[in-house]
Design an enzyme around this catalytic site. Structure first.
Site, PDB file in Angstrom:
ATOM      1  N   GLU A   7       0.859  -1.197   0.000  1.00  0.00           N
ATOM      2  CA  GLU A   7       0.000   0.000   0.000  1.00  0.00           C
ATOM      3  C   GLU A   7       0.890   1.241   0.000  1.00  0.00           C
ATOM      4  O   GLU A   7       1.814   1.364   0.807  1.00  0.00           O
ATOM      5  CB  GLU A   7      -0.918  -0.002   1.235  1.00  0.00           C
ATOM      6  N   GLU A  32       4.300   4.994   4.140  1.00  0.00           N
ATOM      7  CA  GLU A  32       3.796   6.345   4.423  1.00  0.00           C
ATOM      8  C   GLU A  32       4.977   7.213   4.828  1.00  0.00           C
ATOM      9  O   GLU A  32       5.886   6.737   5.521  1.00  0.00           O
ATOM     10  CB  GLU A  32       2.746   6.295   5.549  1.00  0.00           C
ATOM     11  N   ASP A  66       9.532   7.317   1.315  1.00  0.00           N
ATOM     12  CA  ASP A  66       8.894   7.417   0.008  1.00  0.00           C
ATOM     13  C   ASP A  66       8.777   6.018  -0.622  1.00  0.00           C
ATOM     14  O   ASP A  66       9.775   5.305  -0.771  1.00  0.00           O
ATOM     15  CB  ASP A  66       9.783   8.328  -0.858  1.00  0.00           C
ATOM     16  N   ASP A  88      -2.331  12.112  -3.015  1.00  0.00           N
ATOM     17  CA  ASP A  88      -2.331  13.583  -3.085  1.00  0.00           C
ATOM     18  C   ASP A  88      -2.554  13.979  -4.549  1.00  0.00           C
ATOM     19  O   ASP A  88      -1.824  13.529  -5.433  1.00  0.00           O
ATOM     20  CB  ASP A  88      -0.985  14.131  -2.604  1.00  0.00           C
ATOM     21  N   LYS A  92      -2.599  21.573  -9.184  1.00  0.00           N
ATOM     22  CA  LYS A  92      -2.094  22.622 -10.085  1.00  0.00           C
ATOM     23  C   LYS A  92      -1.330  21.977 -11.237  1.00  0.00           C
ATOM     24  O   LYS A  92      -0.503  21.069 -11.015  1.00  0.00           O
ATOM     25  CB  LYS A  92      -1.168  23.575  -9.334  1.00  0.00           C
ATOM     26  N   ARG A 159      -9.803   7.080   5.588  1.00  0.00           N
ATOM     27  CA  ARG A 159     -10.163   8.354   6.218  1.00  0.00           C
ATOM     28  C   ARG A 159     -10.488   9.413   5.155  1.00  0.00           C
ATOM     29  O   ARG A 159     -11.425  10.178   5.283  1.00  0.00           O
ATOM     30  CB  ARG A 159      -8.990   8.817   7.087  1.00  0.00           C
ATOM     31  N   TYR A 160      -9.689   9.442   4.077  1.00  0.00           N
ATOM     32  CA  TYR A 160      -9.935  10.432   3.026  1.00  0.00           C
ATOM     33  C   TYR A 160     -11.229  10.146   2.283  1.00  0.00           C
ATOM     34  O   TYR A 160     -11.913  11.068   1.841  1.00  0.00           O
ATOM     35  CB  TYR A 160      -8.753  10.502   2.059  1.00  0.00           C
ATOM     36  N   GLU A 161     -11.558   8.894   2.176  1.00  0.00           N
ATOM     37  CA  GLU A 161     -12.830   8.555   1.528  1.00  0.00           C
ATOM     38  C   GLU A 161     -13.996   9.093   2.378  1.00  0.00           C
ATOM     39  O   GLU A 161     -14.937   9.698   1.847  1.00  0.00           O
ATOM     40  CB  GLU A 161     -12.938   7.036   1.390  1.00  0.00           C
TER      41      GLU A 161
HETATM   42  C1  LIG Z   1      -4.389  12.242   0.609  1.00  0.00           C
HETATM   43  S1  LIG Z   1      -3.559  11.186   1.715  1.00  0.00           S
HETATM   44  C2  LIG Z   1      -4.557   9.694   1.697  1.00  0.00           C
HETATM   45  C3  LIG Z   1      -4.243   8.785   2.854  1.00  0.00           C
HETATM   46  C4  LIG Z   1      -5.002   7.443   2.871  1.00  0.00           C
HETATM   47  N1  LIG Z   1      -4.614   6.607   1.755  1.00  0.00           N
HETATM   48  C5  LIG Z   1      -6.496   7.659   2.866  1.00  0.00           C
HETATM   49  O1  LIG Z   1      -7.129   7.361   1.840  1.00  0.00           O
HETATM   50  O2  LIG Z   1      -7.019   8.099   3.908  1.00  0.00           O
HETATM   51  C6  LIG Z   1      -2.149  10.688   0.758  1.00  0.00           C
HETATM   52  C7  LIG Z   1      -1.036  10.129   1.620  1.00  0.00           C
HETATM   53  O3  LIG Z   1       0.001   9.594   0.799  1.00  0.00           O
HETATM   54  C8  LIG Z   1       1.244   9.868   1.413  1.00  0.00           C
HETATM   55  N2  LIG Z   1       2.261   9.817   0.348  1.00  0.00           N
HETATM   56  C9  LIG Z   1       2.342  10.659  -0.695  1.00  0.00           C
HETATM   57  N3  LIG Z   1       3.354  10.312  -1.501  1.00  0.00           N
HETATM   58  C10 LIG Z   1       3.907   9.202  -0.942  1.00  0.00           C
HETATM   59  C11 LIG Z   1       5.004   8.381  -1.305  1.00  0.00           C
HETATM   60  N4  LIG Z   1       5.715   8.618  -2.416  1.00  0.00           N
HETATM   61  N5  LIG Z   1       5.322   7.325  -0.509  1.00  0.00           N
HETATM   62  C12 LIG Z   1       4.594   7.084   0.602  1.00  0.00           C
HETATM   63  N6  LIG Z   1       3.548   7.836   1.007  1.00  0.00           N
HETATM   64  C13 LIG Z   1       3.207   8.879   0.237  1.00  0.00           C
HETATM   65  C14 LIG Z   1       1.059  11.230   2.040  1.00  0.00           C
HETATM   66  O4  LIG Z   1       1.968  11.453   3.098  1.00  0.00           O
HETATM   67  C15 LIG Z   1      -0.382  11.168   2.517  1.00  0.00           C
HETATM   68  O5  LIG Z   1      -0.483  10.720   3.859  1.00  0.00           O
END
Ligand SMILES: C[S@@+](CC[C@H](N)C(=O)[O-])C[C@H]1O[C@@H](n2cnc3c(N)ncnc32)[C@H](O)[C@@H]1O
Length: 180
Positions: A7, A32, A66, A88, A92, A159-161
């Site tokens: 994930e 994460e 990452d 994310d 933009k 959570r975002y959903e």
């Molecule tokens: C908008 S949040 C969604 C979190 C979760 N998946 C949810 O649906 O509730 C996106 C998450 O992806 C993480 N993220 C972004 N780019 C990433 C990467 N390259 N590797 C690991 N995590 C990443 C961010 O830190 C953020 O917590």
């Protein structure tokens, strides 16, 4: 473990816990970069006060960096499933290169997934929804049928959903299949 799921960006960890519980015989790697998210997941796995006695699931691993660094070092065809839940959106236009669903990352996902493996992607953001439709429509590494507009059976909530529902947005749920 003969099967492994990954994930990318688990946020608070609800989906990672949900999917790993549904698949106890599968190695689950949850990645994460956001420290609060890491703390949130760790406190679910090891509740406060139970540090000495809690037994985190043996099939669960956290990658606290990452996800692209991990992908880069993974062998070919090692993953049975991957999840990218509500990435994310970087809405933009000048930040489009930062979107995870991007030709370079699509190639990498194709390399690490086994033939026939599933890559689940969800997004509630209109710019990202259009972007994924466009980018996945132009590639030939994955079968990319149109998304479902309701969470398919067997997917776990995030959570975002929940935030998207509260704010009246309709998430798209894609199921991409890695071509041979
Ligand atoms: C908008 S949040 C969604 C979190 C979760 N998946 C949810 O649906 O509730 C996106 C998450 O992806 C993480 N993220 C972004 N780019 C990433 C990467 N390259 N590797 C690991 N995590 C990443 C961010 O830190 C953020 O917590």
């Amino acid at each position: 473990m003969s099967r492994v799921f990954l994930e990318i960006g688990f946020g608070g960890g609800e989906h990672a816990i949900g999917q790993s519980e549904l698949n106890p015989d599968v190695g689950y790697i949850a990645s994460e970069v956001f420290e609060n998210g890491l703390c949130s997941l760790l406190s679910r796995l090891v509740p406060e006060g139970e540090e000495d006695t809690a037994t985190p699931p043996p099939h669960f691993r956290i990658w606290a960096e990452d996800a692209r660094l991990l992908l880069k070092d993974m062998p070919d065809a090692c993953l049975d499933q991957a999840y990218l839940m509500f990435p994310d959106p970087w809405p933009k236009a000048r930040h489009a290169k930062r979107r995870f669903v991007h030709p370079e990352n699509i190639k990498q996902m194709h390399r690490v997934l086994k033939p026939g493996a599933i890559w689940r992607v969800a997004s509630d953001h209109p710019v990202y929804q259009e972007w994924v439709t466009d980018v996945m429509g132009k590639q030939d590494l994955f079968d990319a049928p149109p998304p479902a507009k309701e969470r398919p059976e067997g997917w776990s909530p995030t959570r975002y959903e929940a935030k998207a529902f509260r704010e009246g947005r309709v998430p798209f749920y894609w199921t991409f299949t890695r071509r041979p």
